[in-house]
Structure formats: C-alpha cells, structure tokens
Enzyme design. Structure first.
Site, PDB file in Angstrom:
ATOM      1  N   TRP A  22       8.081  -9.018  67.325  1.00 20.30           N
ATOM      2  CA  TRP A  22       9.288 -10.032  66.692  1.00 20.30           C
ATOM      3  C   TRP A  22       8.594 -11.296  67.037  1.00 20.30           C
ATOM      4  O   TRP A  22       8.339 -12.451  65.935  1.00 20.30           O
ATOM      5  CB  TRP A  22      10.539 -10.005  67.031  1.00 20.30           C
ATOM      6  N   TYR A  62       9.140 -10.262  60.092  1.00 24.06           N
ATOM      7  CA  TYR A  62       8.664 -11.005  61.317  1.00 24.06           C
ATOM      8  C   TYR A  62       7.633 -12.098  60.934  1.00 24.06           C
ATOM      9  O   TYR A  62       6.367 -11.472  60.582  1.00 24.06           O
ATOM     10  CB  TYR A  62       8.017 -10.049  62.648  1.00 24.06           C
ATOM     11  N   LYS A 219      13.704 -16.300  83.756  1.00 25.19           N
ATOM     12  CA  LYS A 219      12.778 -17.580  83.330  1.00 25.19           C
ATOM     13  C   LYS A 219      13.317 -18.342  82.537  1.00 25.19           C
ATOM     14  O   LYS A 219      12.701 -19.727  82.221  1.00 25.19           O
ATOM     15  CB  LYS A 219      11.528 -17.109  82.975  1.00 25.19           C
ATOM     16  N   GLY A 286       9.460  -7.228  74.186  1.00 24.93           N
ATOM     17  CA  GLY A 286       8.580  -8.199  73.655  1.00 24.93           C
ATOM     18  C   GLY A 286       7.678  -8.786  74.485  1.00 24.93           C
ATOM     19  O   GLY A 286       7.746  -8.719  75.609  1.00 24.93           O
TER      20      GLY A 286
END
Length: 324
Positions: A22, A62, A219, A286
């Site tokens: 994506w 996408y 993160k 991903g």
C-alpha cells in the site's frame, strides 16, 4: 524455524507474513502515504523475498495503479522463484484521479486485465474484491471472478472487508478462498464473529494493518506525526490524533518492553499478537525501504508466550484501547 500455512482451499502455503504494498503506491491520491522513491520500494520487496517472504499483496487503487507497476518491476528483477502475487479490484478512478466503486462484471474483468498488464504476469495468484461496495453488485462481481478463475486469468478468488452476511451471499455463487480484514490490537472488531466464521468454513485469512499503519512500530510519536506530509492520510485518522493517540502509544511502549526481552522490534510483537489467533493464516506487513523490512522480518518466526498474550490483553482492556 520458518513455517508456512496453507491459505484456505488453495495450494498456496504462505509464510507467516507477506509484503504489503500500500505505502509504496506513493502520494497524490486520496489514500496516499506521502512521497515515495520507487528504488526504495523495489529494494524493500527484494529484501523481503531474500529474507524468505513468499507473497506480496497489492491493489489497483494503491497509487492509482502505481503500486502494481512497482511490484511488476520488482518481479522482473527478482531471480529464482517469484513470490505469489495478490491484488484487488472494485476501487476505480477517473481522469481527474477521483475514486469511485464498481463491481459490475464488465468492470471487474477490465480491472483484472489492467492489473495483469501492470504486474507483468499471465495469472494473478489471488484476486480479491477490495470492498463490498456497491453492496447490490456483490453477486455480479463475484460471479465474474469465478469466470476469470475458470479462464486461468486468476488462480484463486478472495474477498476483503466483507461481513459474515456478505460472505454467505458470495458462497452461494462460488468458494471463497480467503478474506482480508483489518485486524490488530487496536482494531479487533472481526474477532467476535468474522474470524470464527472463517475458521469454521475453511476460509483463509490474511489480516492487514497488524501494526496499524506504523502506529504500533515503536517509532511513531506525536512529534513525528506533526511533521508528516499533509497528504499522508494518517494525519486525519482518529487513531493518530487525540484522545486516542496517547493511549495507542502507551500500548506501543508495552509491546516494545516485551520485544526487548526477545531482541525484536515493537512492530514484530504487534504482528505476533494477531498471528496467535487460529483463524489467521498470515499477516500483511508493509515496508517502504529495505531497512524497514529488515527490522520487521523477525515476525516470520517470532511468537508470543501465553503469559505475554495475557499481559497484552489485560493492558488493552484496562486502558480501554481500541475496539472489539
């Protein structure tokens, strides 16, 4: 040790995680992730395959076809055995890059032909209806998917984001190989009814967003979010804004603490939690560059203990995180 699991009624034994494409679709459309270098994307796919990942999941929408083109280029550069390639239909766009939904037989066939060209393959391993929208066209679209399978343009047919009622309607026309739903610690809605139905009916499940689009990677911070490009869809998502953001980040902290004990990243723990559900065949993870893929690659083999699962579940319940 790396293990595989057969997807539904197919002959495909999948690694525990697959590469989700994506984000590599890039920017300049409604569901974009901001700018993305194609060289980084191709490097990410190649790294995933090098590490043992044996399937890639993308969709026509996408990047409005761009993700499929990038996946196609990566496939050309990968030597040896190629990964399985999964893609989706039902979300289309016009010359103004405006997105609309269609499940007409003619539309599904046209989309399949375009995806085959962009991917540079003769057959799509798993072709999925991306969204059951328009609902009234589900039977027509699913019926055309069966014809595409008979013709050899696709090997297996699946659905994405379907309810139990919608899957039952599709079952009356043809076998459902798989379902692709959102499933994570923050979005647990399918756990009560949808996943048990799939388990009972032999429908494979590949869940998307197990790390909630980066939210549970360890993160993400409020500061990083504020610096994201304005065209990154996450800036408008409730989960990435208060009052939910702080709770979600506290969950990420807990996952990080558990991960440190095993030498794995926070996101790997988030993925492992979803894989603990017996209905889940494999999870989509991903990656926008090779470094990110390297960091999450341990999700291929890492599993949580029963005590760790209980600790996480208790934290989620006590702090009223996400939805079930």
């Amino acid at each position: 040790m790396m293990t595989t699991k057969v997807l539904g009624n197919s002959d495909m034994a999948l690694t525990a995680v697959g590469f989700g494409a994506w984000a590599i679709g890039g920017a300049d459309y409604a569901f974009g992730w901001g700018s993305q270098e194609d060289t980084d994307s191709i490097g990410a796919i190649r790294k995933a395959v090098d590490l043992g990942v044996n399937w890639v999941d993308t969709a026509a929408i996408y990047g409005l076809g761009h993700s499929e083109e990038v996946v196609g280029q990566a496939l050309k550069e990968i030597g040896g055995k190629k990964p399985y390639v999964f893609t989706k239909c039902s979300m289309r766009w016009n010359e103004k890059r405006e997105i609309y939904r269609s499940l007409t037989a003619e539309g599904v066939r046209w989309e399949c032909e375009q995806s085959l060209k962009r991917l540079g393959v003769e057959t799509i391993d798993l072709y999925q209806i991306h969204w059951p929208d328009p609902d009234a066209e589900i039977e027509e679209g699913w019926g055309e998917m069966q014809k595409l399978k008979e013709e050899g343009k696709i090997r297996w047919a699946g659905v994405s984001n379907f309810s139990v009622a919608q899957m039952k309607r599709a079952q009356g026309i043809g076998v459902i190989t798989s379902l692709q739903p959102p499933y994570s610690l923050i979005n647990r809605r399918v756990g009560a009814e949808v996943l048990p139905f799939c388990l009972e009916n032999g429908i494979g499940v590949i869940n998307y967003s197990p790390m909630v689009s980066g939210l549970l990677t360890g993160k993400m911070t409020a500061e990083r979010l504020s610096k994201m490009a304005d065209d990154d869809w996450r800036k408008k998502s409730p989960n990435f804004n208060e009052p939910k953001l702080s709770k979600n980040l506290s969950l990420a902290d807990l996952l990080g603490e558990i991960g440190k004990k095993h030498g794995v990243e926070t996101g790997v723990v988030a993925v492992a939690w979803t894989l603990n559900n017996p209905a889940i065949t494999a999870a989509i993870v991903g990656g926008r560059n090779a470094e990110q893929v390297e960091g999450t690659s341990k999700a291929l083999t890492f599993r949580l203990t029963g005590e760790e699962i209980a600790e996480i579940d208790s934290f989620v319940k006590t702090n009223e995180i996400g939805n079930a």
